[in-house]
Design an enzyme around this catalytic site. Structure first.
Site, PDB file in Angstrom:
ATOM      1  CG  ASN A 135      -7.829   1.809  -2.071  1.00 51.71           C
ATOM      2  OD1 ASN A 135      -9.061   1.796  -2.149  1.00 51.71           O
ATOM      3  ND2 ASN A 135      -7.091   0.740  -2.279  1.00 51.71           N
ATOM      4  NE  ARG A 164      -8.546  -0.172  -6.251  1.00 49.77           N
ATOM      5  CZ  ARG A 164      -8.947  -1.255  -5.608  1.00 49.77           C
ATOM      6  NH1 ARG A 164      -8.986  -1.260  -4.295  1.00 49.77           N
ATOM      7  NH2 ARG A 164      -9.308  -2.328  -6.271  1.00 49.77           N
ATOM      8  CG  HIS A 214      -7.108  -7.161 -10.159  1.00 49.23           C
ATOM      9  ND1 HIS A 214      -7.482  -8.482 -10.317  1.00 49.23           N
ATOM     10  CD2 HIS A 214      -7.366  -6.858  -8.873  1.00 49.23           C
ATOM     11  CE1 HIS A 214      -7.935  -8.948  -9.178  1.00 49.23           C
ATOM     12  NE2 HIS A 214      -7.874  -7.979  -8.286  1.00 49.23           N
ATOM     13  NE  ARG A 269     -14.389 -11.487  -5.296  1.00 48.10           N
ATOM     14  CZ  ARG A 269     -13.394 -10.652  -5.581  1.00 48.10           C
ATOM     15  NH1 ARG A 269     -12.667 -10.801  -6.662  1.00 48.10           N
ATOM     16  NH2 ARG A 269     -13.138  -9.631  -4.792  1.00 48.10           N
TER      17      ARG A 269
END
Ligand code: AMP
Length: 398
Positions: free
Chosen positions: A7, A90, A180, A241
């Site tokens: 990742n 990823r 996700h 966010r």
């Protein structure tokens, strides 16, 4: 079979080496500050931990160091890197270019680099850098891309389209992609296993509640809708966010605050959410401590987050025409009792009988049922494992 999961971020690279026969993590770690002074690899393996304080000017040097750590005499678990059967990478965004995990070929690499970077300008270039570094260092080892968006590729058009000119959607690919996906896929499959049912028999709402949060409707094992959108800025308000907001309010705010397009997106990503509402923190532990000591804005942030999450649960139960299970996962989903309680409060009409006592039991890393035995809708807490999904998808492709 041994799979290395990578990742890569712009200045970091996390990894896990997983044995697919047992699905056990053999070794894991992460490089920090790649390309910045003071770079460091923290590696775990063989029951030991070790720090490598080595200058890592780029990702290639970082991956070389990871491979060295994997065969290190203290934390190493491999005799040679030839034991790594494949590397799963990823990747945050696929657009409509990839709908499932994909073996890397020169053509795939070209599409990744030429088409998808603008969809996730911070994340996808970093993933490609990590990928190229691995290809350089392990030229014979198969590389696989696993996308955060793939699980959402089964959404019907009516769910993923925005109400814009259809030609603009076609031309620019502006639509909901979600995020996700590996986490939602993992916990939905684990829930079915736990309930002793086939995924096809279940209607599940999976709530991945972490610093970034998304809620997904999983009908018959497939994603039919999800709360994040074109980017992870959409859906419920998150750590920093804003979540969903009227586009006209954004333009109005930008004008009032003198922000250009880039400033405005940074503002919505970094200065809003529960951090903006509370004025205290993006971390739910701080919000709970604040609310307990009487800070009304911390309480408001917790109320808003739980209320917005609950609304998605209700909306998705309606969208699927029923509900068998709600799953909570990720940092907040797994650890914040108050949020789970508030999300499930008042959902008796859907068949949820929440077990307040079970909700308070400590996280033991296992699946926990927090609904009463007689509850028609099961409520579960399941620890997510995105790396394992990446490793499984990589192994399957081989
Ligand atoms: P994630 O992005 O999944 O790592 O989740 C990060 C968020 O989970 C943090 O910002 C915290 O708000 C929350 N979190 C993590 N651990 C706990 C905990 N023990 N109690 C409450 N919230 C937690």
């Amino acid at each position: 079979m041994k799979i290395l999961v990578v990742n890569a971020g712009s200045s970091s690279l996390k990894y896990q080496l997983i044995d697919m026969e047992t699905e056990k993590v053999l070794a894991k770690g992460g490089c920090e500050r790649i390309g910045i002074q003071g770079s460091l690899l923290k590696a775990k393996g063989n029951g030991s931990e070790k720090e490598f304080n080595v200058d890592m000017p780029n990702h290639k040097v970082a991956i070389e160091l990871v491979l060295k750590a994997l065969s290190d005499e203290e934390v190493g678990v491999l005799a040679s890197m030839a034991e790594i059967d494949a590397v799963g990478h990823r990747v945050v965004a696929s657009g409509e270019y990839f709908t499932k995990s994909t073996l890397v070929t020169p053509e795939v690499l070209k599409v990744l680099e030429e088409k998808t970077f603008e969809l996730a300008p911070l994340h996808n270039p970093a993933a490609a850098t990590g990928l190229r570094a691995c290809m350089d260092v392990m030229p014979e080892t198969p590389m696989v891309l696993v996308f955060d968006t793939s699980f959402h590729a089964t959404m019907p058009e009516k769910a993923y389209l925005y109400g814009i000119d259809y030609e603009d959607y076609k031309k620019y690919g502006v639509r909901k992609y979600g995020a996700h996906g590996t986490s939602h896929k993992f916990v939905a499959a684990e829930a079915a296993k736990y309930l002793g049912k086939k995924p096809e028999e279940l209607k599940i709402v999976t709530c991945h509640l972490g610093n970034g949060s998304s809620i997904t409707a999983v009908d018959g094992g497939k994603c039919v809708d999800t709360s994040m959108g074109f980017t992870p800025l959409a859906g419920v308000l998150m750590g920093t966010r804003s979540g969903d907001i009227d586009a006209s309010a954004v333009e109005f705010l930008a004008r009032k605050k003198g922000m250009n397009h880039a400033d405005t997106i940074t503002y919505l990503n970094k200065k809003c959410g529960v951090a903006g509402i509370s004025g205290v923190s993006s971390d739910f532990r701080d919000l709970i401590a604040g609310a307990e000591s009487g800070n009304s804005r911390c309480k408001l942030a917790l109320d808003m987050f739980s209320y917005q999450t609950k609304k998605f649960v209700g909306a998705y139960a309606a969208a699927m025409g029923g509900l068998d299970c709600i799953v909570f996962t990720a940092g907040i989903g797994e650890n914040t009792e108050l949020v789970r309680e508030k999300v499930c409060e008042g959902l008796e009409f859907l068949g949820v009988k929440f077990d307040g006592k079970a909700n308070l039991l400590k996280n033991n890393g296992k699946i926990r049922e927090i609904s009463e035995k007689s509850s028609k809708v099961k409520v579960l807490i399941i620890s997510t494992n995105e790396e394992l999904v990446i490793a499984r998808e990589t192994a399957e492709l081989l």
